[in-house]
Design a protein around this motif. Structure first.
Motif, short mmCIF file in Angstrom:
data_model
loop_
_atom_site.label_atom_id
_atom_site.label_comp_id
_atom_site.label_asym_id
_atom_site.label_seq_id
_atom_site.Cartn_x
_atom_site.Cartn_y
_atom_site.Cartn_z
N CYS A 148 -3.70 1.90 2.42
CA CYS A 148 -3.53 3.23 1.80
C CYS A 148 -3.62 4.33 2.85
O CYS A 148 -2.83 5.28 2.84
CB CYS A 148 -4.60 3.46 0.73
SG CYS A 148 -4.31 2.56 -0.81
N VAL A 149 -4.57 4.20 3.77
CA VAL A 149 -4.73 5.20 4.84
C VAL A 149 -3.49 5.22 5.74
O VAL A 149 -2.97 6.29 6.08
CB VAL A 149 -6.00 4.88 5.69
CG1 VAL A 149 -6.05 5.76 6.94
CG2 VAL A 149 -7.26 5.11 4.85
N LEU A 150 -3.00 4.03 6.10
CA LEU A 150 -1.80 3.95 6.94
C LEU A 150 -0.60 4.56 6.21
O LEU A 150 0.18 5.31 6.82
CB LEU A 150 -1.50 2.49 7.29
CG LEU A 150 -2.45 1.80 8.26
CD1 LEU A 150 -2.16 0.31 8.32
CD2 LEU A 150 -2.33 2.41 9.65
N ALA A 151 -0.46 4.24 4.93
CA ALA A 151 0.66 4.76 4.14
C ALA A 151 0.64 6.29 4.09
O ALA A 151 1.68 6.95 4.21
CB ALA A 151 0.61 4.18 2.72
N GLU A 152 -0.55 6.85 3.95
CA GLU A 152 -0.69 8.31 3.90
C GLU A 152 -0.32 8.93 5.25
O GLU A 152 0.35 9.96 5.30
CB GLU A 152 -2.13 8.68 3.54
CG GLU A 152 -2.32 10.17 3.30
CD GLU A 152 -3.72 10.52 2.85
OE1 GLU A 152 -4.02 11.72 2.77
OE2 GLU A 152 -4.52 9.60 2.58
N GLN A 153 -0.73 8.29 6.34
CA GLN A 153 -0.45 8.81 7.68
C GLN A 153 1.05 8.87 7.98
O GLN A 153 1.51 9.79 8.66
CB GLN A 153 -1.14 7.95 8.74
CG GLN A 153 -2.65 8.14 8.80
CD GLN A 153 -3.31 7.19 9.80
OE1 GLN A 153 -2.69 6.25 10.31
NE2 GLN A 153 -4.57 7.43 10.09
N ILE A 154 1.79 7.90 7.48
CA ILE A 154 3.24 7.85 7.79
C ILE A 154 4.10 8.40 6.66
O ILE A 154 5.32 8.44 6.77
CB ILE A 154 3.68 6.41 8.13
CG1 ILE A 154 3.41 5.47 6.96
CG2 ILE A 154 2.98 5.91 9.39
CD1 ILE A 154 3.88 4.03 7.19
N GLY A 155 3.46 8.81 5.57
CA GLY A 155 4.21 9.39 4.45
C GLY A 155 5.07 8.39 3.71
O GLY A 155 6.20 8.69 3.33
N VAL A 156 4.51 7.20 3.49
CA VAL A 156 5.24 6.13 2.78
C VAL A 156 4.43 5.73 1.55
O VAL A 156 3.21 5.60 1.63
CB VAL A 156 5.45 4.91 3.72
CG1 VAL A 156 5.88 3.69 2.94
CG2 VAL A 156 6.49 5.24 4.78
N PRO A 157 5.08 5.52 0.39
CA PRO A 157 4.34 5.13 -0.82
C PRO A 157 3.77 3.71 -0.73
O PRO A 157 4.28 2.88 0.04
CB PRO A 157 5.38 5.22 -1.93
CG PRO A 157 6.70 5.06 -1.24
CD PRO A 157 6.52 5.67 0.12
N ILE A 158 2.73 3.45 -1.49
CA ILE A 158 2.10 2.13 -1.51
C ILE A 158 1.95 1.66 -2.94
O ILE A 158 1.68 2.45 -3.85
CB ILE A 158 0.73 2.17 -0.79
CG1 ILE A 158 0.08 0.77 -0.78
CG2 ILE A 158 -0.20 3.20 -1.41
CD1 ILE A 158 -1.17 0.68 0.08
N TYR A 159 2.14 0.35 -3.14
CA TYR A 159 1.90 -0.25 -4.46
C TYR A 159 0.69 -1.17 -4.35
O TYR A 159 0.64 -2.05 -3.48
CB TYR A 159 3.12 -1.05 -4.93
CG TYR A 159 2.92 -1.65 -6.31
CD1 TYR A 159 3.26 -0.93 -7.45
CD2 TYR A 159 2.37 -2.92 -6.47
CE1 TYR A 159 3.06 -1.45 -8.72
CE2 TYR A 159 2.16 -3.45 -7.74
CZ TYR A 159 2.51 -2.71 -8.86
OH TYR A 159 2.29 -3.22 -10.12
N SER A 160 -0.28 -0.96 -5.22
CA SER A 160 -1.46 -1.82 -5.23
C SER A 160 -2.00 -1.96 -6.65
O SER A 160 -1.75 -1.11 -7.51
CB SER A 160 -2.57 -1.25 -4.32
OG SER A 160 -3.05 -0.03 -4.85
#
Length: 439
Positions: A148-160
């Motif tokens: 989630c942290v990585l996704a936020e840093q690169i501006g990419v959505p995450i599914y969990s």
């Protein structure tokens, strides 16, 4: 990366220096040293022996031209064989389909989650894709949070699905989500697992069957050497993966995994991780890696990195300022920022032929520009725009404000003045006039 191997190979080729021609005796002596160098770099024994046998056969079969020295010919043959050993051609990633699905596999701690973020960022920025990261590691504490942290840093959505313990179902649901929302690449991060753990291996096989991925990438820590190759072989027997990702190639690695893995599992290396930052990911080019191992640098990769930061409008604006002798410290800061975006400074310098060897034992800190930036930021906006204002008292104030001394400030100003004169000279020359036409 590969520093020790490069040094050992260079010493091996010196055996042939001064020799008038290639003979079975001097080739055997050279290749004995080459084989030792490869084994010391943790290359698989069978791979090293086959490699040197092939090089010997090709070397003895060559008619050496009088203009080519035996040592030069041997370097050429070794370069070509190293390139073939690592796969020959650059292997592309399969992004066909709506969405394309990429499944990550590997041991615990190999860097799968971080690489998933790096790959998503690369696909978004360089391939203009819309990736979706999927958190399927339901076992490691904070694995979902890390993604989630990585996704936020690169501006990419995450599914969990934090409450679910079924990674197969999570992966299936994520693909449905991607189809519904128009994402064109799905990157599935899975839990680390041992090849001997039957239950966990069955689980990732079930994920593969359920989502039918375009690509299964085996992520491996290159620091583990031969163990990495053995693990890759076991995973490949179960998953039949499409390619290998070598992480931590910037560390104190001997390079054995990179040189052995292709021959042992017959699957290409597709990417390498070259640092901790999210942009520290490179597509793997066997020929370029051979260049670097043999101390020839890697100018193509250096140019590619520079082109990624190239802004045509900014370049035109800068050229006009240089031509009018108006290049100032604001422009200087902008150029420093672009260089920093290109990556690790020592890695960049080592891409220049001959420089890698010269700086092998020199520590180039990524904060090398820190004192320069501190001096410039201690200037007023007027001083940055007009360096001619910087008299003695102003320089004393800047030194105090930047935590440096007057000698460092004077040195920077002298270097800046020399740089500005050189840039104006180049811009005014015929070469300078050609620059806007060259990309």
């Amino acid at each position: 990366m590969f520093d020790n191997l490069s040094e050992r190979l260079e010493r091996s080729f010196k055996i042939l220096k001064g020799e008038g021609k290639i003979t079975e005796i001097n080739v055997a002596e050279t290749l004995k040293d080459v084989r030792k160098a490869l084994l010391d770099a943790d290359v698989n024994y069978k791979v090293a022996k086959t490699f040197t046998d092939t090089v010997k056969e090709k070397a003895l079969g060559q008619n050496v031209l009088t203009a080519v020295k035996p040592s030069q010919l041997m370097v050429k043959i070794v370069h070509d064989e190293l390139t073939q050993l690592m796969g020959g051609e650059t292997a592309e990633i399969d992004l066909e389909g709506k969405p394309a699905v990429i499944l990550m596999s590997g041991l615990q701690g190999s860097g799968k989650t971080t690489f998933s973020g790096k790959l998503a960022r690369m696909l978004k920025t360089k391939k203009n894709k819309k990736p979706l990261l999927v958190a399927c590691d339901v076992y490691r504490p904070a694995a979902i949070e890390q993604l989630c942290v990585l996704a936020e840093q690169i501006g990419v959505p995450i599914y969990s699905e934090p409450d679910s313990k079924n990674p197969v179902k999570i992966a299936e649901n994520a693909i449905q989500e991607a189809k519904a929302k128009g994402y064109d690449v799905v990157i599935v991060d899975t839990a680390g697992r041992l090849a001997v753990d039957e239950e966990m291996m069955n689980e990732i096989a079930a994920i593969k069957k359920a989502i039918n991925p375009n690509e299964i990438l085996f992520v491996v820590d290159s620091m583990t050497g031969q163990d990495a190759v053995n693990t890759a072989k076991e995973f490949n027997e179960r998953l039949d993966f499409n390619g290998v990702v070598l992480t931590k190639l910037d560390g104190d690695t001997r390079g054995g995994a990179a040189l052995s893995i292709r021959s042992v599992v017959n699957k290409p290396i597709k990417f390498v991780g070259t640092g901790e930052k999210l942009d520290a990911i490179d597509q793997f080019h066997p020929s370029r890696m051979s260049d670097r191992i043999l101390g020839m640098g890697d100018i193509v990769s250096l140019v590619e990195r520079a082109q990624e930061q190239y802004d045509e409008e900014e370049a035109k604006r800068l050229q006009k300022k240089i031509a009018k002798n108006q290049f100032d410290f604001n422009d200087f800061l902008s150029q420093i920022a672009q260089i920093k975006k290109m990556g690790n400074l020592k890695d960049l310098a080592s891409m220049i032929p001959g420089v890698g060897k010269a700086i092998k034992d020199i520590d180039i800190d990524d904060n090398a520009f820190k004192s320069i930036e501190a001096i410039i930021y201690s200037m007023t906006p007027a001083e940055r725009s007009n360096p001619a204002l910087l008299n003695g008292s102003r320089r004393q104030r800047i030194a105090k404000g930047s935590g440096t001394n007057i000698q460092e400030v004077n040195r920077l100003l002298k270097q800046f003045d020399q740089t500005r004169k050189m840039m104006k000279m180049v811009t005014g020359s015929k070469m300078g006039k050609m620059m806007p036409k060259m990309k």
